[in-house]
Design a protein around this motif. Sequence first.
Motif, PDB file in Angstrom:
ATOM      1  N   ARG A  73     -40.621  -1.409  14.417  1.00 59.40           N
ATOM      2  CA  ARG A  73     -40.128  -1.708  13.075  1.00 59.40           C
ATOM      3  C   ARG A  73     -40.917  -0.950  12.039  1.00 59.40           C
ATOM      4  NH1 ARG A  73     -38.762  -7.725  11.344  1.00 59.40           N
ATOM      5  NH2 ARG A  73     -39.924  -7.049   9.567  1.00 59.40           N
ATOM      6  N   ARG A  85     -26.023 -12.491  13.432  1.00 57.90           N
ATOM      7  CA  ARG A  85     -27.235 -11.887  12.930  1.00 57.90           C
ATOM      8  C   ARG A  85     -28.267 -12.984  12.702  1.00 57.90           C
ATOM      9  NH1 ARG A  85     -27.568  -6.836  11.853  1.00 57.90           N
ATOM     10  NH2 ARG A  85     -25.527  -5.856  11.799  1.00 57.90           N
ATOM     11  N   ARG A  86     -29.451 -12.837  13.300  1.00 57.51           N
ATOM     12  CA  ARG A  86     -30.506 -13.818  13.077  1.00 57.51           C
ATOM     13  C   ARG A  86     -31.198 -13.484  11.761  1.00 57.51           C
ATOM     14  NH1 ARG A  86     -32.989 -16.863  16.760  1.00 57.51           N
ATOM     15  NH2 ARG A  86     -30.829 -17.356  17.249  1.00 57.51           N
ATOM     16  N   ASP A  99     -34.162 -10.905  11.037  1.00 56.09           N
ATOM     17  CA  ASP A  99     -34.099  -9.666  11.812  1.00 56.09           C
ATOM     18  C   ASP A  99     -33.981  -8.482  10.854  1.00 56.09           C
ATOM     19  OD1 ASP A  99     -34.337 -10.862  14.219  1.00 56.09           O
ATOM     20  OD2 ASP A  99     -32.285 -10.497  14.914  1.00 56.09           O
ATOM     21  N   SER A 146     -31.932  -4.064  13.699  1.00 55.32           N
ATOM     22  CA  SER A 146     -31.918  -4.771  14.977  1.00 55.32           C
ATOM     23  C   SER A 146     -30.486  -5.172  15.322  1.00 55.32           C
ATOM     24  CB  SER A 146     -32.837  -5.986  14.941  1.00 55.32           C
ATOM     25  OG  SER A 146     -32.603  -6.732  13.789  1.00 55.32           O
ATOM     26  N   ARG A 151     -27.143 -10.662  17.876  1.00 54.27           N
ATOM     27  CA  ARG A 151     -27.369 -11.418  19.112  1.00 54.27           C
ATOM     28  C   ARG A 151     -26.066 -12.070  19.550  1.00 54.27           C
ATOM     29  NH1 ARG A 151     -33.230 -13.785  18.531  1.00 54.27           N
ATOM     30  NH2 ARG A 151     -34.082 -12.344  17.005  1.00 54.27           N
TER      31      ARG A 151
END
Lengths: 322, 212
Positions: free
Chosen positions: A29, A286-287, A290, A294, A297
Amino acid sequence: MLIQIRKRSDPRSSEITPKSAYLDYVSRRRFLGTAVAAGMIGSLPLPASAAAPKKAALQGVVKSRYKLDEPLTDTEAATGYNNFYEFGTGKTDPATYSKDFKPKPWTVAIAGEAAKTATVDFDDLIKPHQLEERVYRLRCVEAWSMIVPWVGVPLADVIKRFEPSSKAKYVAFETLNDPQRMPGQKSRVLDWPYVEGLRMDEAMHPLAILAVGMYGEEMPNQNGAPIRLVVPWKYGFKSIKSIVKIAFVEKEPPTSWNRSAPNEYGFYSNVNPTVDHPRWSQAKERRIGDSLFSAKRPTLMFNGYADEVAALYAGMEMKKNY
Amino acid sequence: MNADRLIRRVLKPLVFLLCLGPLAWLAWRAAGPGFGPNPAEFLNRFLGDWAIRFLLIALAVTPVRGITGWAGLVRFRRMLGLYAFFYVCLHLSSYTVVDQFFDWSAILKDILKRNFITVGMTAFALLIPLAITSTKGMVKRLGAARWQKLHRLVYAAGILGCGHYFMMVKGNQPEPLYHGAILAVLLGYRVAVWFRRASAARRNARESMRAA
């Protein structure tokens, strides 16, 4: 020796991100961050939450067996990125426009098909029960998700106290309707008051709670102070906020989003990766927290609570009863 | 400095830089406070907002010129139109790259299944020939009349763009309606001008017949 029994809804140990991979991911990241645009992925300290009224820590909260091995969503994100149209439709509106909201004193009217009906003070409603912390996944119908440590009491325990009759097939909930205190209600985004409902067996399910706090503190205004529902296997909008009325009814009660767009939001609204919202896929999420780069999920059936709740819907056509 | 040089040397570069403002702000957010808890959504919405705004700004040139009588305004039209296309492209890229990460089958499914994406993609497709034929050479090659006819596609793109926005939001949110109302005024102006011209032409025809 500490024996941990894994519930089926808990993430498998293979699902849990190992710390080394996580650290590797963090450094990647960082690399991406400098390579693409410095800090593009950094989290945002929201000015709105900084000035939010301070909430008291809740006393006497016990940990429950409901926990997740996934990292909790940052408090700033969980209290700064909200859908609570009573305070505006923007994601930061609830935190911004609920600052002056005074959630106490608060009463909840218990009505309908029950032996005991009354208007109950908030404290009288909650005090008889043990507060517990429940770490749940929260899956918004807009395909994003959080991990939130709620503090609350089992809805079933509260319901039993009022002795619903055999005619009570559903439970209907209602949010406060007061445009002076909830400025978003001045525009007719939805038909106010916001209403929601559960089938009686859903309401009595041990996963369903009435939450009065999160992150160990009293419920922030923007998250539905002072009392809200949390039904983690359903899309977030089912978990109605700032509840003023709980009624036991015989027929399926109307629900706000279903009234607004019946083809998009059903009464059940169980999290289901195989039934798409007409305007977007529900297969992934989408978390929150994140990074920009990324991957999404995969969304889990019943938001990962299938083993606990699938039996409630045995034989039901899920595509029709969305 | 005469008016032509003022436009060429000062105003056009100034407007050019101003139109980069949203992008500069995005870069500042990226470098500093970041894009918030849902960065993918933030980026896509931000670029979409500016795409529709620039489309409306470009469509406002003709009516504002007609009302104010400032003929020089038309010289900003191409730049503003191309900026609209530029922000539409960025909006689409953020969807393709950040949101779907080049998952072409998911994108294709979206275009076919999700009405608001179908509508948005159609608007984008309509803007492509306009961007390609925006050069002076192309105007010449097509001929002014044909070029103008082709560029009326922008009206359809405006309607579809506003429709895309309206269909995307949940509940009765007013923002898409504000944009739609502005578009209605801008297109309504053109309809009014067209009617006035048509009736003037009819009157002229009658008068010349009487004279003969």
